[in-house]
Enzyme design. Sequence first.
Site, PDB file in Angstrom:
ATOM      1  N   CYS A  78      42.097  41.639  44.028  1.00  0.00           N
ATOM      2  CA  CYS A  78      42.988  41.277  45.117  1.00  0.00           C
ATOM      3  C   CYS A  78      42.907  39.784  45.407  1.00  0.00           C
ATOM      4  CB  CYS A  78      42.618  42.064  46.371  1.00  0.00           C
ATOM      5  SG  CYS A  78      42.557  43.845  46.116  1.00  0.00           S
ATOM      6  N   ASP A 138      46.373  35.939  22.188  1.00  0.00           N
ATOM      7  CA  ASP A 138      46.328  36.370  23.579  1.00  0.00           C
ATOM      8  C   ASP A 138      44.947  36.069  24.137  1.00  0.00           C
ATOM      9  OD1 ASP A 138      47.284  37.304  25.957  1.00  0.00           O
ATOM     10  OD2 ASP A 138      47.474  39.392  25.341  1.00  0.00           O
ATOM     11  N   CYS A 170      33.291  48.465  34.029  1.00  0.00           N
ATOM     12  CA  CYS A 170      32.884  47.455  35.010  1.00  0.00           C
ATOM     13  C   CYS A 170      32.540  48.138  36.322  1.00  0.00           C
ATOM     14  CB  CYS A 170      34.009  46.441  35.217  1.00  0.00           C
ATOM     15  SG  CYS A 170      33.657  45.219  36.490  1.00  0.00           S
TER      16      CYS A 170
END
Length: 468
Positions: A13, A353, A390
């Site tokens: 966020c 990438d 994670c």
Amino acid sequence: MEEYADKRIREECGIFGVYQHPDACGLTRLGLLSLQHRGEESCGICVHNEGEYIMHKGVGSVDEVLPRFQAPGNLAIGHVRYSTSGGIIERNAQPLLYQDDIHRIAICTNGHISNAVSLRIALEADGVSFHTANDAEVILRLLALALSNHPLSVVKSAVSKLEGAFALLVMYDDVLIAVQDPYGYRPLMLGAKDGSYILASETCALDTIGAHLLEQLKPGQILLFDGGEMVRDELEFKLPRRLCSLEFIYFSRQDSYLDGVRLHILRMELGRRLSQVERAEADLVVAIPESGIPAAMGYAQHAGIPYAAAILHSRYMGRTFIQPSEAVREAKASLKYRVISEIVQNRRVVVVDDSLVRGTTCSHVVELLKAAGASEIHVRISSPPFLNGCSCGIDIRSPEELPLARMSTEDLCSSLGADSLSFLAVQQFVQVIEDGKHGEPGICTQCFRAAKPLPERSISNSVALEAT
């Protein structure tokens, strides 16, 4: 504990706060627009004005939820959110607010509290009610238990019970408090503008409102803003710094500074280093936009191969890695990218990438390049392979979601349909970052290796909480 397993928030966020500026609401809205890439599902702002909190939040982007929201007051905090559980509903949006007859508290946070489930169970056993499936509400309820104390002691008491990753902004009546977790896992920047203080997840948000960067908060650091003054403090426990690697390669915007280095420049250097790994004989280098462009430019420069903008993407499709389901990720990948066939036809192409997490985007791009007539396709990734889940907020719950946890590089290359595939090694990746940045040493590479969970402190995950 299993009852809450599906409600645990794993989020990336953005947070923004303003202290002592006459247009705190307007600045916060602009700051959130600059942080929109960190969360597209919901957003909100809470403004303090003459003892009252004015809140507006909802599901959607900043332009959708907050285009005309304006409130008086010189103190505000705001949040942009993406989640993969807990539901995309307004009550899970932040900031979150608690108030009683005497005090008001509003909070917003970026990160993941790894012991949130056990804390929530202990609080509910003590009669505390929850209204969201958000880890942030656990922090809010811990703060509410200590409302009679000084704001700084209230925050330190609550945060001492948390484990995991968080950058936290707390409005306590007319006071603003910023807290960096003891690992420094999530970035939090302090800036200044016209005599006011600004806090943001990234420096790009400071740039947008014309604020200048003062410092990047250190692990365990606390800043309290009260009466026009800033007071520094810190958490009592010290832990090794573990700033998230994905902030350097993916999550933070490339025009942001992190640890004193412009991320565009750092990502170009990662691409240059990548060109030294199994260099392909090729006619041109292309990037998977937007995040792969700096690395592709660096790769092309060092390899002496022309760079071409052959892959186009829609800016309105969002970021596929952070979409909440595989079906949505695949659909958005199909809509997001197009290849200019005249550039790649009959050419040997290196496609670069910045990361390969689940492989959805890369697989689709390889298909597009083949359909456009590329004669060879060599995939190069400017970060190490993702091998582990994670525990601190990135949306990788288990290694089973990751292709390279289930197959070899050769098998993955074959499944992508590419002619070759290579990554930076963990040691190379860490060296580039540590050589380039000017902040404290220490980044987290848990997702790139068979890493152990974050070390536990003396507070057990199952301990019953004591009201303070």
